[in-house]
Design a protein around this motif. Sequence first.
Motif, PDB file in Angstrom:
ATOM      1  N   PRO A 854       7.067  64.835 -45.865  1.00 27.26           N
ATOM      2  CA  PRO A 854       7.625  63.648 -45.218  1.00 27.26           C
ATOM      3  C   PRO A 854       7.311  62.402 -46.033  1.00 27.26           C
ATOM      4  CG  PRO A 854       5.614  64.340 -44.104  1.00 27.26           C
ATOM      5  CD  PRO A 854       5.912  65.386 -45.144  1.00 27.26           C
ATOM      6  N   GLY A 855       8.224  61.432 -46.000  1.00 24.20           N
ATOM      7  CA  GLY A 855       7.981  60.165 -46.672  1.00 24.20           C
ATOM      8  C   GLY A 855       6.916  59.348 -45.964  1.00 24.20           C
ATOM      9  N   ASP A 856       6.442  58.315 -46.623  1.00 25.97           N
ATOM     10  CA  ASP A 856       5.382  57.487 -46.059  1.00 25.97           C
ATOM     11  C   ASP A 856       5.802  56.864 -44.735  1.00 25.97           C
ATOM     12  OD1 ASP A 856       3.862  58.076 -48.227  1.00 25.97           O
ATOM     13  OD2 ASP A 856       3.982  56.089 -49.148  1.00 25.97           O
ATOM     14  N   GLN A 857       4.881  56.864 -43.790  1.00 25.75           N
ATOM     15  CA  GLN A 857       5.097  56.153 -42.540  1.00 25.75           C
ATOM     16  C   GLN A 857       4.930  54.658 -42.779  1.00 25.75           C
ATOM     17  OE1 GLN A 857       2.424  58.071 -43.487  1.00 25.75           O
ATOM     18  NE2 GLN A 857       0.824  57.970 -41.921  1.00 25.75           N
ATOM     19  N   ARG A 858       4.949  53.867 -41.702  1.00 30.36           N
ATOM     20  CA  ARG A 858       4.751  52.417 -41.846  1.00 30.36           C
ATOM     21  C   ARG A 858       3.376  52.157 -42.464  1.00 30.36           C
ATOM     22  NH1 ARG A 858       4.409  50.889 -36.751  1.00 30.36           N
ATOM     23  NH2 ARG A 858       6.623  50.415 -36.450  1.00 30.36           N
ATOM     24  N   THR A 859       3.361  51.322 -43.486  1.00 30.26           N
ATOM     25  CA  THR A 859       2.102  50.897 -44.079  1.00 30.26           C
ATOM     26  C   THR A 859       2.081  49.368 -44.135  1.00 30.26           C
ATOM     27  OG1 THR A 859       3.008  51.063 -46.333  1.00 30.26           O
ATOM     28  CG2 THR A 859       1.831  52.985 -45.462  1.00 30.26           C
ATOM     29  N   TRP A 860       0.894  48.809 -44.129  1.00 31.53           N
ATOM     30  CA  TRP A 860       0.767  47.360 -44.139  1.00 31.53           C
ATOM     31  C   TRP A 860      -0.512  46.967 -44.853  1.00 31.53           C
ATOM     32  CZ3 TRP A 860      -3.814  46.322 -41.829  1.00 31.53           C
ATOM     33  CH2 TRP A 860      -4.283  47.235 -40.880  1.00 31.53           C
ATOM     34  N   GLY A 861      -0.537  45.725 -45.310  1.00 38.81           N
ATOM     35  CA  GLY A 861      -1.722  45.264 -46.013  1.00 38.81           C
ATOM     36  C   GLY A 861      -1.547  43.853 -46.530  1.00 38.81           C
ATOM     37  N   GLY A 862      -2.458  43.459 -47.410  1.00 35.53           N
ATOM     38  CA  GLY A 862      -2.423  42.127 -47.987  1.00 35.53           C
ATOM     39  C   GLY A 862      -2.774  42.160 -49.457  1.00 35.53           C
ATOM     40  N   THR A 863      -2.257  41.203 -50.197  1.00 32.57           N
ATOM     41  CA  THR A 863      -2.464  41.115 -51.644  1.00 32.57           C
ATOM     42  C   THR A 863      -2.841  39.686 -52.009  1.00 32.57           C
ATOM     43  OG1 THR A 863      -0.871  42.885 -52.095  1.00 32.57           O
ATOM     44  CG2 THR A 863      -1.386  41.398 -53.909  1.00 32.57           C
TER      45      THR A 863
END
Length: 868
Positions: A854-863
């Motif tokens: 399966p492809g990546d699920q929702r991901t989140w973060g900061g840069t």
Amino acid sequence: MGHIFHSQTFGFERITAEAAINIHRTSGRGIIMIARFLLLAGVAGASIIASSAQAQDASQTAPQSAADNSEQASSARGEVIIVTARRRAETAQEVPLAISVIRGDSIEATGNFNVVKLQQLAPTLQVYTTNPRNTSVNIRGLGVPFGLTSDGFEQGVGIYVDDVYNSRVAAATFDFLDVAQVEVLRGPQGTLYGKNTTAGAINITTNQPTFDFEGRAELTVGNLNYKQAKAAISGPLSETVAARIAVAATSRRGTLYNTRTQRWINEQDNLGIRGQLLFKPNEDLSITLSGDYSKQDPEGFGTAYVRVGTTQKALDRQYDALINRLNTSAQAAGLGPNHYSPPSRNVYDRLTDIDANLNAGNKIGGASARVKWDIGSGTFTSVTAWRFWDWKPENDRDFTGASVVSRSQNPSQQDQYSQEFRYNYSGDKVDFVVGLFGFKQRIDTQGTEQQGANASAWSLTAAQGRDNPAVLQGLTATNTQWLKSTSAALYGQLSYKLTPELTIQPGLRLNYDKKSGFYQRVVTDGAGAVVDCTPPLITNSVRAAQCGVYQPQTSPVSDSAWNFTYDFNVNYKVTRDILAYATYAKSFKTLGINQNGLPLNSTTNQPNFDAATVKPESVNHFEIGLKSTLFDGRATFNLTAFRTDIKNYQVTVNGGQFGTVRGYLANADKVRSQGIEADFKIRASDRFTVYANGAYTDAKYVKFCNAPPPPELGGGATTGIVVTGRCSYTGAIGAPRTPGTVSPPFVDISGADLPGVSKWAFSYGAEYNVPVTLLAKEGQVYLGVDGNYRSHWNSNATPSIYTNVKGYALTNFRAGFRGEGFDVFGWVRNAFDVNYIETLQVAPGNVGLIAGQPGDQRTWGGTIKFSF
């Protein structure tokens, strides 16, 4: 404001002043498709256009004179993108070919950090991978066969990093490290590039050493324990010597949970370093020494249960019956009633129970020396390079929690050496490139595959001994193979201005290739005795059962070929801002050899040496295009239409059994890919930019009459079947999905779609910013969105109803604050948590199991990024 895609294909962050739209005649529906593209361009929103303030100067990737010119043009008529697609610095809108240009800051902004992720930005690029080695990179559906990878054929899409060719896709799966820009060239490029490329090229340019001190650092954190750090520093060591060094590290928790080992798998664990030393004694001469090393060491790549499809095998030998029988035995042994059942039959629960060891150790690196010497109106370039690739895998080849195949590993070591000499001349009416290229490669592979405790129950009938684990347990195939490949080419391309507006551009290539390979498989039983499968020596049912799973084989192969190819381009400047062009290319992909073993002859059950070599591909390519710059350089609109016909297309035939070979190369009689590509971008103001790229690709087998049967027609008996020709046989076969019936030896899939290709693909994006002062810092608050869509495609070499992958659309958002020397932003990728499949695989044994990733699920973060 920065721009993400500079491309000629609904690009992601187009480099402003450039958008290449491709148009190709397809079944008389071109006008309708163009209208749809235009509608999308007006409505679409998605993709962020790379962080602007910190965008890399084009001067980092082009000679200073060209950079100066582009800078002046940029201030007067909008941003102008400099590319080196034709081995000389020029603006992307002046290049009469379909090209997508993706800036380094755009790649970072959208989180697309390697070649595999680039397809989210370039609609006509298809990249599919089950692990670094089994990775295919295609353009317009063409390039390499879809499925298991063999070292015995050439790549149709060349991957170049700072002019150095990477011979295997697996050796180019590194994280992008200090990249200035990526150019995706569509269509044959053999008269411009060292290694012949029949489908296109990916030209990656890294940031070069500078005589001004500069540096940058970047840190990203996110969910799934995602961490990524990058840093680069460059500056002078003396008046004539400058150096640059860059490092990057990425780690992330896996996306599949293995209930058998109680660990997350398919993780990311990457480390890379690159160093460069520039010696520039004067303005005419520069010598750049480069070295790089990348290491990937994740626990991966595993699969999860997706579905079961009925085959023609006896019903009691298909997946559900086998699992039930194993569970009955497990319960009797006190292991529980569902010991071998998959932990979930919903792949998006992201659970698996595969039991074999997993590893995907990948070490890549090399060194190069590039000399550029300006001689009058021309430039002489020499590129000398050595690269290595060390691959250490372990896989679960049965895709289940049962110990059917207890070990499966094929570690490889590659060394390649290349030398290219090239001379570029630029004049008032005549430009030309002429080059000489030499290449030498050796790959050594040591394979081990072993049957486990459940192999007899899984693979044998009652008469063969399925109730006796000792028949197959410990049966081991040990493979030794090597490949030597040598290539040499003389190539050139001339550009002649018949008038200031009309230019003709012929190109020629003379190519020589030689391949020598050796494959040996030794089979031993559980007691360590060597298994001999020569027909007179099979004296008992145990040996017969063992030889039905693994057969010893030795197959040395050697062949060579010369070929002559050419192309011809005519381009016309309709106005200063409109360029029309047409191209014909006669290209050639050299012969292939079956490096991973040969299929068995149906009558003698011995290796079929007629299949040792694979015929070269013969390619006829047609393309027309239009490039336009509008609104005083603030918008670009490009169209391309193409048609590519290939005779003797090289395909992968995947065996349905665990048997002698997993897959081998063959030829399909004829393949055709045709379509339309479009790119549009507009920079409405310094505050707002939007772009959209799209492609319609119709890629089909025109004639392939002896393709391997799909799962629904596989696994049955061969009773009464007599092969009478390459594409003919006599005898009655069963209906698809009818257990216990007769299967065909091959099927005719003429007219079927090529695997891995979506008919429709789009990428799109927009960004809006507002100038503000925040914490005494002047800058911009910005909001961006980017996305991509791909329609359904099939994940099997022969299209199957069980391996159809549904289309999907992904949307990403980011918002942040940037100013002089810094950029801080938060991001969400796959914001709507769309469920999608990256690839499906048919489990061996014709048991009907379909596994996938399966492809990546929702991901989140900061840069956060800093530069000086």
